[in-house]
Design a protein around this motif. Structure first.
Motif: not given
Length: 272
Positions: A123-130, A141-145, A222-226
């Motif tokens: 992933p080029s960017a990643q956000a995690v919550s618990g 949430l992870s963004t990929f190219s 969602v597009g490049g976001v998993l």
């Protein structure tokens, strides 16, 4: 004044005025038609651009799209920490990764997609919550190219299909038998199904020596976001059991926060 004006003064002026007014109306209608066609063409071009441009998101946008405490119903109020039933790492059995840290699961699945070790996908960017309440809620949430998000989603789907019955060991040392089944699509919220990549969900049943736990995992793109959202029993004997009805409510809330990224609407602002 000519003879025509003398004989028909009112009618002559009325006809002349009507001709002039008609000319103005024709000109105004022609101009309105041209402007309307231009506006419709601009709207069509903007809509087509949203469909064709690659959809991506920045780290702050991903962070803002995560479920916050205020998004959760009162029944998910935080509780005192207790031992987490996450799988010990590392585990030799690949299926056990489905119960591990979700961000690690996504990175592992992404790395598997690459056809060559030097082309490892991450992933080029990643956000995690618990959120630890009566149950354990984890969101990633992870963004990929490129098509990395779709490839990773498909790999996770294959894992869910292959790993229907396996063994795992929880952090507290409890050995469990894990059975995995699909959540029917008609039980998923409509907002989740608006996400691309054919969103889907799995149900876990963990059976140990003296207890049984349940959990759910849902994925969408969602597009490049998993997007991945998972809920598991806390492992406490007094804790609540993960319930599909409540879980689909969480999925609907999560999808509503994520959909603006793909629909081109106002993006959520980062939380302070």
């Amino acid at each position: 004044m000519n003879r025509l004006d003398t004989l028909f003064p009112v009618r002559h002026r009325t006809i002349a005025g009507g001709i002039a007014l008609g000319g103005l109306l024709i000109g105004a209608l022609t101009l309105a038609g041209v402007l309307g066609a231009t506006h419709r063409q601009q709207q069509a071009q903007a809509t087509e651009a949203r469909k064709t441009l690659p959809i991506t998101a920045t780290q702050p946008e991903l962070q803002a799209a995560l479920l916050a405490d205020v998004d959760l119903p009162a029944s998910y109020a935080p509780q005192l920490p207790s031992p987490s039933p996450r799988v010990r790492t590392p585990r030799p059995e690949r299926c056990a990764a489905l119960l591990g840290a979700p961000d690690e699961l996504i990175r592992t699945a992404a790395a598997t997609v690459a056809s060559h070790p030097k082309a490892r996908l991450q992933p080029s960017a990643q956000a995690v919550s618990g959120h630890r309440g009566p149950t354990l809620i984890t969101q990633v949430l992870s963004t990929f190219s490129g098509d990395g998000a779709l490839g990773t989603l498909n790999e996770l789907r294959r894992m869910g299909q292959r790993c229907r019955d396996f063994n795992a060991v929880l952090d507290d040392g409890t050995a469990v038998r894990v059975r995995v089944s699909d959540v029917p699509r008609d039980r998923l919220p409509a907002d989740l199904l608006k996400l691309e990549g054919d969103a889907y969900a799995l149900r876990f049943t963990l059976t140990g020596k003296d207890r049984t736990m349940t959990g759910y995992l849902a994925l969408g793109r969602v597009g490049g976001v998993l997007s991945m959202l998972r809920e598991m029993d806390s492992g406490d004997r007094q804790g609540a059991v993960a319930d599909l009805g409540r879980f689909t409510g969480l999925l609907e809330q999560a999808a509503k926060k994520l959909l603006p990224i793909t629909l081109g609407g106002p993006r959520p602002s980062p939380r302070g």
